[in-house]
Every structure is written in structure tokens, then in C-alpha cells.
Write a protein that holds these residues in place. Structure first.
Motif, PDB file in Angstrom:
ATOM      1  N   ALA A  59     -25.777  28.559  93.067  1.00 22.50           N
ATOM      2  CA  ALA A  59     -26.193  28.342  91.691  1.00 22.50           C
ATOM      3  C   ALA A  59     -24.986  28.055  90.803  1.00 22.50           C
ATOM      4  CB  ALA A  59     -26.932  29.570  91.178  1.00 22.50           C
ATOM      5  N   ARG A  60     -23.808  28.444  91.270  1.00 22.07           N
ATOM      6  CA  ARG A  60     -22.615  28.300  90.450  1.00 22.07           C
ATOM      7  C   ARG A  60     -21.832  27.037  90.758  1.00 22.07           C
ATOM      8  NH1 ARG A  60     -20.168  32.814  88.501  1.00 22.07           N
ATOM      9  NH2 ARG A  60     -21.513  34.635  88.277  1.00 22.07           N
ATOM     10  N   VAL A 106     -10.566  25.824 104.576  1.00 25.45           N
ATOM     11  CA  VAL A 106     -10.261  27.251 104.627  1.00 25.45           C
ATOM     12  C   VAL A 106     -10.915  27.903 105.841  1.00 25.45           C
ATOM     13  CG1 VAL A 106     -10.362  29.442 103.405  1.00 25.45           C
ATOM     14  CG2 VAL A 106     -10.139  27.329 102.123  1.00 25.45           C
ATOM     15  N   VAL A 136     -13.883  37.560 103.129  1.00 21.71           N
ATOM     16  CA  VAL A 136     -12.990  36.425 102.916  1.00 21.71           C
ATOM     17  C   VAL A 136     -13.807  35.245 102.414  1.00 21.71           C
ATOM     18  CG1 VAL A 136     -11.452  34.763 104.012  1.00 21.71           C
ATOM     19  CG2 VAL A 136     -11.350  37.162 104.671  1.00 21.71           C
ATOM     20  N   ARG A 138     -14.486  28.026  93.166  1.00 27.42           N
ATOM     21  CA  ARG A 138     -15.407  27.640  92.120  1.00 27.42           C
ATOM     22  C   ARG A 138     -14.703  26.842  91.031  1.00 27.42           C
ATOM     23  NH1 ARG A 138     -17.979  32.161  88.457  1.00 27.42           N
ATOM     24  NH2 ARG A 138     -19.014  30.813  86.936  1.00 27.42           N
ATOM     25  N   LYS A 139     -13.434  27.157  90.788  1.00 30.55           N
ATOM     26  CA  LYS A 139     -12.715  26.425  89.755  1.00 30.55           C
ATOM     27  C   LYS A 139     -11.882  25.295  90.298  1.00 30.55           C
ATOM     28  CE  LYS A 139     -12.461  30.577  87.199  1.00 30.55           C
ATOM     29  NZ  LYS A 139     -12.067  31.897  87.707  1.00 30.55           N
ATOM     30  N   SER A 140     -11.539  25.362  91.553  1.00 32.69           N
ATOM     31  CA  SER A 140     -10.617  24.334  92.042  1.00 32.69           C
ATOM     32  C   SER A 140     -11.293  23.297  92.926  1.00 32.69           C
ATOM     33  CB  SER A 140      -9.435  24.989  92.765  1.00 32.69           C
ATOM     34  OG  SER A 140      -9.884  26.028  93.594  1.00 32.69           O
ATOM     35  N   GLU A 176     -15.439  32.278  95.422  1.00 32.42           N
ATOM     36  CA  GLU A 176     -15.181  32.549  94.007  1.00 32.42           C
ATOM     37  C   GLU A 176     -13.957  31.768  93.526  1.00 32.42           C
ATOM     38  OE1 GLU A 176     -15.600  33.818  90.262  1.00 32.42           O
ATOM     39  OE2 GLU A 176     -17.041  33.991  91.910  1.00 32.42           O
ATOM     40  N   GLN A 177     -12.948  31.747  94.371  1.00 34.03           N
ATOM     41  CA  GLN A 177     -11.723  31.055  93.977  1.00 34.03           C
ATOM     42  C   GLN A 177     -11.941  29.545  93.896  1.00 34.03           C
ATOM     43  OE1 GLN A 177      -8.291  31.283  96.634  1.00 34.03           O
ATOM     44  NE2 GLN A 177      -7.463  29.707  95.268  1.00 34.03           N
ATOM     45  N   LEU A 226     -10.291  20.619 100.977  1.00 33.70           N
ATOM     46  CA  LEU A 226      -9.600  21.903 101.018  1.00 33.70           C
ATOM     47  C   LEU A 226     -10.211  22.702 102.153  1.00 33.70           C
ATOM     48  CD1 LEU A 226      -9.638  22.816  97.209  1.00 33.70           C
ATOM     49  CD2 LEU A 226      -7.795  21.787  98.530  1.00 33.70           C
TER      50      LEU A 226
END
Lengths: 337, 337
Positions: free
Chosen positions: B143-144, B103, B111, B120-122, B117-118, B101
Motif C-alpha cells: 500500500a505504501r 538486496v 531483514v 520506500r524512499k529510495s 522500509e528503507q 537495487l
DNA sequence: CGATTAATGACAACCGATTGCCAAGTAGTT
DNA sequence: AACTACTTGGCAATCGGTTGTCATTAATCG
């Protein structure tokens, strides 16, 4: 300040629990706000903000069938031509809230086909630049998933066409006005429709003007191919070349310099695309400039129009981008011989 | 020949129905083959092949928690430096069965943060090139979600560092050996750690060698900034410049030519990165060559090692890529003055 | 030959959202 | 005051997989 609790991203269930409503109400509040009481909605929005909620795109995709992603296929990421194209699609897609899935198909029809198949489930639509597939395969793929092609004209598939053929005849006129009468076309890959279309335009224009053009090649669209192209051009006795693209043209410039053949005095070179580098190579390249980034944006707009038919205007299925000749220093009068 | 039936992609349920087994058996046959009877597995595989089955990546991601995607963040897609990087990551990711992905964070920390953040789930992991974020934000993000940075050294975050600082002192030595004693460093963005580290290396080396260096700028890493940089350099009275990157250096070349200042006779220029174009600009640029594509591959390997700790070797958390000076024609002896 | 163990495969819950359906509540109309 | 019409929000099924649990069957061993 972070809300206390787990580190795991918040879900609509967390919000629902916090507000004492059902998860579906939260879903509605966020996606169809007008169907939920304004005060409830406000509470839900506040809770969402506090929990730093972001919807899980996978889950969304699974249940709604829309992935929010658009695939962009290019034959070669390192070709500067695609820099601007990719930037154009990226900007426009982001503005519309879509994610870009960029794939390099390595100039291979097989990679392209398998990517297309895979993307069918993970993307809402696809933009294919300079496809290497057959018309049939492309048409079949377009029937399965919304698609826009760039520089590939197949009936039934929406396309953005960069009108280099008409610029090609401009280039030929330019060379003729400089006194050239023997011109070579340095052809691109056999599978490239663009190359084919340019050559067709060129032969037609040449016939009209009564000059001789010949095709050399095919050559891979890389600077490295320029050496062979330059040698072939010199050997063929022409005084000017129109190259499939700037990469080849720049490669030719380098080779001719190595061989001590002066450009433009002994050989004029015209490139195509006006890529990064065309203005600062030596000598700066006369080339056909295309609005590439704009082509990317237009392709995205056409695709989005397919995806959301409701919003406004009808669907254009063909968009032609004008191209013009930019004259720099790689072309000059034919030497007297 | 297509199997008769609907046009909709096949699911494991279709396969299960075809073979008369449960969907879970199909799932196991395809993901944990050793837990299923070899004959059943063969039947299932045959059916899958016949139905042209491809797993739905969304559904897979949702239930397993792994998305099979890796985010790659670059500050500017149109900077040729990143093209080799992107190609390196793309090739290595594809080889490992991951999707890239890509970006463009537009040189903006905001940005970048929101993308992080976005994603992080995908995405299962993230590769961040030339981050503009603060050390704290970067550490918190790492860390996330598994992360590897490129050209950004923060304790606790695995990184691939392209060792331009050491090449910078090579470049200075090169200039000194040509007789230059007044050298300018053309600085990059203030938020760029690379620029900072290069300047630090340069001042230290200058002190050792007893020559004078000064910093000019900051300048945006684009060819357009080269004009201002060139003017500043001329005004400052130096005879040689080491530029933050090749884009600026090439821009300087163009500006100096416009102003009639000869390179390298009156001004020597050293670039950095050896990007596309550095070899064919006028004059060809002396620059610090980096194994950029390799850096991308290494970054992917380090990330995958984090994602699949089982497979073999331990986790490296820092990898330094060697860099060397490539001398071309933009540097020469200082003029006698 | 019977018993212990391992291999196999079916069932069902679950991941996090969307969405059709329906019941409860509110307001407006006559 | 009774009734219709509309608004609101909860329940539950669904998307397409993964995975834990468990019953059944087959194989191995004493």
C-alpha cells in the motif's frame, strides 16, 4: 500503533516542529550528537523514533556529496563464479551501512564504460570484477572515483588478485606427476587479463619442466563453449587440459561424454575457480579453488579504506588471494599409448 | 578530446551559461523538448553533448520524487534459482532506463521488512521474490510503494506465480507411470508459500490417483540439507522423492551416492526449477523447468505498468508462468520388491 | 492592420537534508 | 563582579535538478 498524521515519510522538519527546534538542530542531533544538548537530543531521538523517521538518502546524497552506495560491476551475473563474489561484497557493504548497486556489464567494454560514467555520480566508489576495459580507460576512471578491481592488475589502481597463475603451475605439476606430457590450455576471452596471466604462468612452468603445452581458443567463458573446446582438445592429441574456468571445463565434460570419450581415463580435465557445480558434475572436477567470497570482502574493505582514510590502517593497494588445487575425479594417469 | 575546464561533472547550469539561457530552459529542453524552441533545443543538446552531461540522479530524485530505481529482494543471492531471475529483471529494467537495487534478505523476515522500509524512499517500486513476510505485512508494504511479488500470492498484491503446483502433479503422474506408489515430498522452509502450495497440489493429486505421499522436512533450500533429506527418505521406505527444489535434490543425489544407494535404480528423485547444474549433475536430474528469467521480465513489466499508468494496456495483477516436467536420468521404474 | 491566442523562456520556490556562521546562553576564572 | 572561553542552537545558503507562474514575443485570424 501508528502516530496519527499523513502517510508520507517523516522529515527532519516534522521532528523539528514536534520538538520546537530548528531543522538544523535535528540534523546535528542525529549526525553530530556531541554538539547538541543531551536533553534536547533525547527529545529529538524520541520524536524521531515515534515518527518512524528514516533519512531520505537522496537528499542526504545531494547535500553531503556522499551517496552511501557502491557500484559492483560484473561481466555476467549468471556466471556462478560471481555468486560468491557478489555475496561477499553484499555482506561486507551492508555491514558498513552501504548499499550495493549491482550491474551486469554483459561482457562488453562499452556497457562497462558507460556504467562507470553513470555511477560516477550515484556511487561513492566502485568495484570492478574482471574488467574488459583497457588499462588507460581503467586508470582514467579510477582517477575520477575511488575504485578497486578484482582480477585486473593495472598500476595505480588498487586491486584484489586471485592468484590462479601460481595454482596453474600446481595443476601442471599434478598432471605431470600423473604422467601427462602433452597438455592444452583452453583459453578464455582475449580481453581477459586473467586468461593471459594464466597462460604466461603455464608456458613458463612448462619450460621449466620440459613438457609441451599449447593454447587452444579463445573460448567464451560459458558451458556452451565447452563442446568446441573439447573437440579442439581431442583433435590436438593432448591427454590433459587445463581450462580457463569451470564453466568451460564442465561443458567439455558433457561433450566428451556425448562423444564417448571417457574422463579421466582418456582425457584429464582441470577447471578453475571451484564454482557451484564443480563438486557434483560427472565426474567431479579437479579444479583450482579460490576464496572468492573472501575476495569480495577484501575488495570492499580496500574500497572503504579509500573512502574513509581516517579510520585506522593505511591503504593497501594490492591484495593477493592464495589459490590451491583441489583434486577430484576428472584427472588420472595418462593412458599408455 | 576533453573540453577544457574542471574535472567536476557538468550541470545544467554549465550548459545554461554556455548557451546564455536559464537553467530551467535547459531542464525543459531535455525533459519536455516540445516546449522549447527547436533551435534553442539544438544548441542546448549540442552543449550537453560537448560537456558530456549526465543528469545527477540524486538531484533528479529529490525534486521530482522519482528515483529511477527499483528494488529487487531475494532471500539468497547464492541460490542459482535467483540468478536467472535477477538477470531477467536486470535486463528489463535497464531497457526501461531504471537502475536495479539488489538486496539479499538472508531468508529473514526482519531483514526483509527493514529493507522494504528503507527502499520506500529510495526506489520507485519493489519486486519481492519468495517473500518470507506475513500476508498482512506484505499488503501493508504494497500500500505504501508499488510492488510486484514473485511466487507469493496475496490478494491485492500484483504477483507473478510460477505454476509449479500443476507441474507437481505432472511429476507425480510421471512417477506413477514408472510404477512408484510410495512417494515423499521433501518440504522447503515453513515460511515458503511455494512449498505449501506444492504440497497441497501433491496431496490432492495423490488422493485422485490413490497413491500414498508423505511430507518430510522442512529442509533449508540448500544442497547441504540434501544429506538429511536423503537419509529421511531412505528411512521412510519410499521409492521416489519430489524435492522442494533442485538444490536439495542435488544434495540428495550426492548423499545417496555416498551411501551406495543407486539413483534411479533404488530411488527416483525429482527436483524443481531446473537450475544451473541440474543438467550436468550425476545422474542428470529430472526436474520441473520454470521460465525463470521470463518471470523476472514479466514482473518488471507489471511493475512499470503500475508506475506509468498512461502507457497503453491495463494493469494485470496476476501472471501465471507455465511449468513443465523435464525428464532426465534421476527417475526410473520402481525396483521390484 | 489590430487583436486574440499560442509558443517561449526567465524567475523563483521547492524537494530534504548538510553545514558555515554567528548570536545567545552558561560556566569558570581572576 | 567582570570578563573570557566554551557550549548550544538558529538562520540561511547550498547541492542540482523540477515545475508553477508569468511576461514577452511571434503567429494566426478576422
Amino acid at each position: 500503533m501508528q502516530a496519527a498524521g499523513t502517510d508520507r515519510p517523516a522529515t527532519i522538519h516534522d521532528i523539528a516542529a514536534m520538538c520546537g527546534v530548528a531543522a538544523s538542530t535535528v540534523s546535528r542531533a542525529l549526525s553530530t550528537p556531541e554538539r547538541v544538548n543531551i536533553r534536547t537530543r533525547a527529545r529529538i531521538e524520541a520524536a524521531a523514533a515515534e515518527l518512524n523517521y528514516t533519512p531520505n538518502s537522496q537528499a542526504k546524497a545531494l547535500s553531503s556529496g556522499r551517496t552511501g552506495a557502491v557500484g559492483v560491476l560484473v561481466p555476467d551475473i549468471t556466471n556462478p563464479f560471481y555468486f560468491d563474489l557478489i555475496r561477499g561484497t553484499q555482506l561486507q557493504l551492508k555491514a558498513a551501512g552501504y548499499t550495493q548497486l549491482l550491474v551486469d556489464t554483459e561482457e562488453s567494454d562499452e556497457v562497462e564504460a558507460s556504467t562507470l560514467e553513470q555511477l560516477r555520480k550515484s556511487a561513492d566508489g566502485i568495484i570492478v570484477a574482471a574488467s574488459r576495459l583497457s588499462d588507460e580507460s581503467l586508470l582514467a576512471a579510477a582517477a575520477r572515483i575511488p575504485m578497486v578491481t578484482i582480477n585486473r592488475d593495472v598500476a595505480g589502481v588498487p586491486a584484489v588478485i586471485i592468484d590462479t597463475p601460481s595454482a596453474t603451475s600446481q595443476a601442471l605439476d599434478h598432471l605431470i606427476s600423473l604422467g601427462h606430457s602433452r597438455v592444452a590450455y583452453i583459453a578464455g576471452p582475449l580481453t581477459s587479463q586473467s586468461s593471459e596471466r594464466r597462460w604466461a604462468a603455464l608456458t613458463e612452468a612448462a619450460q621449466d619442466r620440459g613438457v609441451e603445452v599449447r593454447s587452444l581458443g579463445p573460448f567464451a567463458p560459458k558451458t556452451q563453449s565447452g563442446a568446441a573446446a573439447a573437440d579442439a582438445a581431442v583433435h590436438s592429441g593432448v591427454t590433459a587440459c587445463i581450462a580457463f574456468n569451470d564453466l568451460i571445463a564442465i561443458g567439455m565434460l558433457q561433450r566428451l561424454r556425448e562423444r564417448g570419450i571417457r574422463v579421466p581415463e582418456e582425457m584429464s580435465i582441470v577447471g578453475c575457480d571451484d564454482i557451484f557445480g564443480a563438486d557434483f558434475c560427472n565426474p567431479p572436477l579437479t579444479t583450482m579453488a579460490s576464496p572468492i567470497e573472501q575476495a569480495g570482502r577484501v575488495a570492499v574493505s580496500m574500497l572503504l579504506a579509500q573512502l574513509n582514510p581516517l579510520a585506522g590502517g593505511g591503504i593497501r593497494n594490492r591484495s593477493v588471494m592464495p589459490t590451491h588445487l583441489t583434486v577430484r575425479s576428472s584427472t588420472a594417469s595418462a593412458r599408455n599409448s
